[in-house]
Design an enzyme around this catalytic site. Structure first.
Site, mmCIF file in Angstrom:
data_model
loop_
_atom_site.group_PDB
_atom_site.id
_atom_site.type_symbol
_atom_site.label_atom_id
_atom_site.label_comp_id
_atom_site.label_asym_id
_atom_site.label_seq_id
_atom_site.Cartn_x
_atom_site.Cartn_y
_atom_site.Cartn_z
ATOM 1 N N TYR A 157 0.839 -1.206 0.000
ATOM 2 C CA TYR A 157 0.000 0.000 0.000
ATOM 3 C C TYR A 157 0.875 1.257 0.000
ATOM 4 O O TYR A 157 0.731 2.128 -0.855
ATOM 5 C CB TYR A 157 -0.899 -0.029 1.226
ATOM 6 N N GLU B 210 4.191 1.792 -0.577
ATOM 7 C CA GLU B 210 5.071 1.995 -1.734
ATOM 8 C C GLU B 210 4.257 2.150 -3.019
ATOM 9 O O GLU B 210 4.652 2.877 -3.925
ATOM 10 C CB GLU B 210 6.085 0.853 -1.864
ATOM 11 N N ASN C 97 -6.249 9.530 8.394
ATOM 12 C CA ASN C 97 -7.362 8.662 8.829
ATOM 13 C C ASN C 97 -8.705 9.386 8.810
ATOM 14 O O ASN C 97 -8.906 10.354 9.546
ATOM 15 C CB ASN C 97 -7.120 8.137 10.243
ATOM 16 N N SER D 291 -14.389 1.795 12.743
ATOM 17 C CA SER D 291 -15.485 0.857 12.480
ATOM 18 C C SER D 291 -15.401 -0.341 13.424
ATOM 19 O O SER D 291 -16.411 -0.787 13.968
ATOM 20 C CB SER D 291 -15.490 0.418 11.017
ATOM 21 N N GLN E 155 -0.302 4.465 20.764
ATOM 22 C CA GLN E 155 -0.067 5.037 19.431
ATOM 23 C C GLN E 155 -1.166 6.072 19.131
ATOM 24 O O GLN E 155 -2.293 5.917 19.618
ATOM 25 C CB GLN E 155 -0.019 3.938 18.352
ATOM 26 N N PRO F 85 2.409 2.401 12.532
ATOM 27 C CA PRO F 85 2.994 3.701 12.892
ATOM 28 C C PRO F 85 2.654 4.112 14.334
ATOM 29 O O PRO F 85 1.516 3.943 14.775
ATOM 30 C CB PRO F 85 2.367 4.671 11.887
ATOM 31 N N GLN G 123 2.846 7.202 15.635
ATOM 32 C CA GLN G 123 2.182 8.502 15.737
ATOM 33 C C GLN G 123 1.836 9.008 14.341
ATOM 34 O O GLN G 123 2.522 8.704 13.369
ATOM 35 C CB GLN G 123 3.109 9.517 16.429
ATOM 36 N N ARG G 124 0.756 9.766 14.286
ATOM 37 C CA ARG G 124 0.386 10.344 12.997
ATOM 38 C C ARG G 124 -0.514 11.540 13.237
ATOM 39 O O ARG G 124 -1.537 11.434 13.896
ATOM 40 C CB ARG G 124 -0.336 9.307 12.151
HETATM 41 P P1 NAD Z 1 -12.681 1.840 0.297
HETATM 42 O O1 NAD Z 1 -12.038 0.499 0.351
HETATM 43 O O2 NAD Z 1 -14.020 1.995 0.925
HETATM 44 O O3 NAD Z 1 -12.809 2.347 -1.207
HETATM 45 C C1 NAD Z 1 -11.923 1.986 -2.231
HETATM 46 C C2 NAD Z 1 -12.754 1.639 -3.458
HETATM 47 O O4 NAD Z 1 -11.863 1.280 -4.530
HETATM 48 C C3 NAD Z 1 -13.669 0.444 -3.214
HETATM 49 O O5 NAD Z 1 -14.973 0.745 -3.641
HETATM 50 C C4 NAD Z 1 -13.036 -0.668 -4.045
HETATM 51 O O6 NAD Z 1 -13.965 -1.631 -4.497
HETATM 52 C C5 NAD Z 1 -12.386 0.122 -5.166
HETATM 53 N N1 NAD Z 1 -11.290 -0.576 -5.823
HETATM 54 C C6 NAD Z 1 -10.256 -1.246 -5.228
HETATM 55 N N2 NAD Z 1 -9.442 -1.757 -6.163
HETATM 56 C C7 NAD Z 1 -9.960 -1.393 -7.373
HETATM 57 C C8 NAD Z 1 -9.575 -1.633 -8.711
HETATM 58 N N3 NAD Z 1 -8.477 -2.346 -9.015
HETATM 59 N N4 NAD Z 1 -10.334 -1.126 -9.705
HETATM 60 C C9 NAD Z 1 -11.462 -0.415 -9.414
HETATM 61 N N5 NAD Z 1 -11.882 -0.175 -8.168
HETATM 62 C C10 NAD Z 1 -11.133 -0.657 -7.156
HETATM 63 O O7 NAD Z 1 -11.639 2.865 0.921
HETATM 64 P P2 NAD Z 1 -11.772 4.440 1.178
HETATM 65 O O8 NAD Z 1 -11.519 4.666 2.610
HETATM 66 O O9 NAD Z 1 -13.009 4.977 0.566
HETATM 67 O O10 NAD Z 1 -10.490 4.985 0.388
HETATM 68 C C11 NAD Z 1 -10.605 5.626 -0.870
HETATM 69 C C12 NAD Z 1 -9.241 6.151 -1.292
HETATM 70 O O11 NAD Z 1 -8.757 7.076 -0.325
HETATM 71 C C13 NAD Z 1 -8.176 5.065 -1.422
HETATM 72 O O12 NAD Z 1 -7.376 5.346 -2.544
HETATM 73 C C14 NAD Z 1 -7.378 5.198 -0.154
HETATM 74 O O13 NAD Z 1 -6.051 4.783 -0.320
HETATM 75 C C15 NAD Z 1 -7.473 6.694 0.114
HETATM 76 N N6 NAD Z 1 -7.288 6.976 1.543
HETATM 77 C C16 NAD Z 1 -8.296 6.741 2.450
HETATM 78 C C17 NAD Z 1 -8.082 6.999 3.800
HETATM 79 C C18 NAD Z 1 -9.156 6.797 4.839
HETATM 80 O O14 NAD Z 1 -8.885 7.008 6.030
HETATM 81 N N7 NAD Z 1 -10.374 6.446 4.497
HETATM 82 C C19 NAD Z 1 -6.834 7.468 4.232
HETATM 83 C C20 NAD Z 1 -5.821 7.656 3.287
HETATM 84 C C21 NAD Z 1 -6.074 7.429 1.943
HETATM 85 N N1 UDP Z 2 -6.217 -0.628 15.904
HETATM 86 C C1 UDP Z 2 -6.573 -1.168 17.146
HETATM 87 N N2 UDP Z 2 -7.635 -2.028 17.194
HETATM 88 C C2 UDP Z 2 -8.373 -2.363 16.100
HETATM 89 C C3 UDP Z 2 -8.000 -1.802 14.843
HETATM 90 C C4 UDP Z 2 -6.918 -0.942 14.786
HETATM 91 O O1 UDP Z 2 -5.944 -0.882 18.165
HETATM 92 O O2 UDP Z 2 -9.324 -3.145 16.245
HETATM 93 C C5 UDP Z 2 -5.092 0.317 15.854
HETATM 94 C C6 UDP Z 2 -4.041 -0.010 14.804
HETATM 95 O O3 UDP Z 2 -3.063 -0.910 15.322
HETATM 96 C C7 UDP Z 2 -3.457 1.364 14.528
HETATM 97 C C8 UDP Z 2 -4.661 2.299 14.705
HETATM 98 O O4 UDP Z 2 -5.615 1.570 15.465
HETATM 99 O O5 UDP Z 2 -2.479 1.698 15.480
HETATM 100 C C9 UDP Z 2 -5.295 2.729 13.393
HETATM 101 O O6 UDP Z 2 -5.541 1.563 12.631
HETATM 102 P P1 UDP Z 2 -6.302 1.581 11.215
HETATM 103 O O7 UDP Z 2 -6.231 0.194 10.686
HETATM 104 O O8 UDP Z 2 -7.636 2.204 11.362
HETATM 105 O O9 UDP Z 2 -5.472 2.588 10.292
HETATM 106 P P2 UDP Z 2 -3.917 2.886 10.069
HETATM 107 O O10 UDP Z 2 -3.773 4.282 10.519
HETATM 108 O O11 UDP Z 2 -3.076 1.947 10.889
HETATM 109 O O12 UDP Z 2 -3.725 2.695 8.615
#
Ligand code: NAD
Ligand code: UDP
Length: 318
Positions: free
Chosen positions: A151, A153, A180, A195, A215, A280, A282-283
């Site tokens: 993810y 890289e 997040n 969730s 964290q 990680p 911290q973020r």
């Molecule tokens: P999500 O998993 O709910 O949504 C991702 C969507 O992409 C899904 O509907 C999935 O079916 C679709 N998808 C996956 N692979 C695909 C492919 N090869 N072709 C077409 N569709 C594909 O996740 P999200 O939280 O809605 O994230 C959306 C975007 O935001 C992602 O790119 C994610 O990396 C980025 N992002 C989200 C968060 C967050 O906290 N929600 C944080 C950082 C980055």
């Molecule tokens: N985490 C946790 N319990 C859970 C799910 C996640 O303690 O049931 C922690 C996880 O180890 C991380 C933070 O919550 O430190 C955020 O996790 P998430 O998977 O939501 O996103 P990330 O920021 O790690 O991509």
């Protein structure tokens, strides 16, 4: 000068059936645009967009971004990629392909159409950061061969491709680094912390805390995030990013657990489990750039965002 939105645009949203993508479709439709929502439904679901099917300006296309796409649109938001660690580690090779081949295909489309394209990048490009809070000029601390690398890289390579298409082909790019984000339509079993905790609290199950719970993460409510993303797309073409979008208020995971339990009125206790590899410590986003360039900052604080999210999950649990 900001691009004017005085006419209807045809906008492609990849990953539009997912959590963030479906909210983005809602907001763009609300602005009067036509939406082509593309998704392979790997982690997304038709339920997220079923309320849009009667809308004549909305069209769903089941397609995988790792394959080329030929459509005619005016703007592209590239969100397709699983975002939860559980989901992106399920098929790590496909995760890297989705970020890298997906970026190449969508950038190729944008190049042919000469249209702006926004990349949903991530705070994960900073890895386990040694600079805190994270500013956009920090290059990150990513393990290139670990479990999260597919993810992290993949997203870093996608950023590289975006900036090379910009320099080499003059493409108008926009890169947002999302921290997040949580809210209604998160997949109830996608394993992300908000969730997970809400589902566990509502089911009166123990709250699973990984590691010692010290964290930190900063949680942004989905409506704030979508506003920031759209402002970025609408900003001056010479502002390409990357720009951090997230809520700068940081909480420990234990604090989040306690807050969720209290707001759910739950009797769940805490259960400590091993910390996943490369998790990680911290973020926290530094959002000075978003404030100055986009006039954006989050408005919804954790308590209010959690209340809306818990309300949504209560319906899912029943
Ligand atoms: P999500 O998993 O709910 O949504 C991702 C969507 O992409 C899904 O509907 C999935 O079916 C679709 N998808 C996956 N692979 C695909 C492919 N090869 N072709 C077409 N569709 C594909 O996740 P999200 O939280 O809605 O994230 C959306 C975007 O935001 C992602 O790119 C994610 O990396 C980025 N992002 C989200 C968060 C967050 O906290 N929600 C944080 C950082 C980055
Ligand atoms: N985490 C946790 N319990 C859970 C799910 C996640 O303690 O049931 C922690 C996880 O180890 C991380 C933070 O919550 O430190 C955020 O996790 P998430 O998977 O939501 O996103 P990330 O920021 O790690 O991509």
């Amino acid at each position: 000068m900001a691009r004017l939105y005085d006419s209807r645009k045809r906008i492609l949203v990849t990953g539009g059936g997912g959590f963030l993508g479906s909210h983005l479709c809602d907001r763009l439709l609300g602005k009067g645009h036509e939406i082509l929502c593309l998704d392979n439904l790997f982690t997304g679901t038709k339920r997220n967009i079923e309320h849009l099917h009667a809308e004549p300006r909305f069209e769903f296309l089941r397609h995988d971004v790792t394959f080329p796409l030929y459509v005619e649109v005016d703007e592209i938001y590239n969100l397709a990629c699983p975002a939860s660690p559980v989901h992106y580690q399920h098929d790590p090779v496909q995760t890297t392909k989705t970020s890298v081949h997906g970026a190449i295909n969508m950038l190729g489309l944008a190049k042919r159409l000469k249209c702006p394209i926004l990349q949903a990048s991530t705070s994960e490009v900073y890895g386990d950061p040694s600079v805190h809070p994270q500013t956009e000029d920090y290059w990150g601390n990513v393990n290139p061969i670990g479990m999260r690398a597919c993810y992290d890289e993949g997203k870093r390579c996608a950023e590289t491709l975006f900036f090379d298409y910009h320099r080499q082909h003059g493409l108008e790019i926009k890169v947002v680094r999302i921290f997040n984000t949580y809210g209604p339509r998160m997949h109830p079993s996608d394993g992300r912390v908000v969730s997970n905790f809400i589902m566990q609290a509502l089911r009166r199950e123990p709250i699973t805390i990984y590691g010692n719970g010290q964290q930190t993460r900063s949680f942004c409510y989905v409506d704030d995030l979508i506003e920031g993303m759209i402002r970025m797309m609408e900003s001056s073409p010479d502002f390409v990013g990357p720009v951090n979008i997230g809520n700068p208020n940081a909480f420990t995971i234990t604090e989040l657990a306690e807050q969720v339990v209290a707001q759910c009125g739950s009797a769940s206790g805490l259960r400590y489990l091993p910390l996943p590899v490369d998790d990680p410590k911290q973020r926290q986003p530094d959002i000075s750039l978003a404030r100055s360039k986009l006039g954006w900052e989050p408005e919804i604080q954790l308590r209010d965002g959690l209340a809306k999210t818990i309300e949504y999950f209560r319906k899912v649990v029943q």
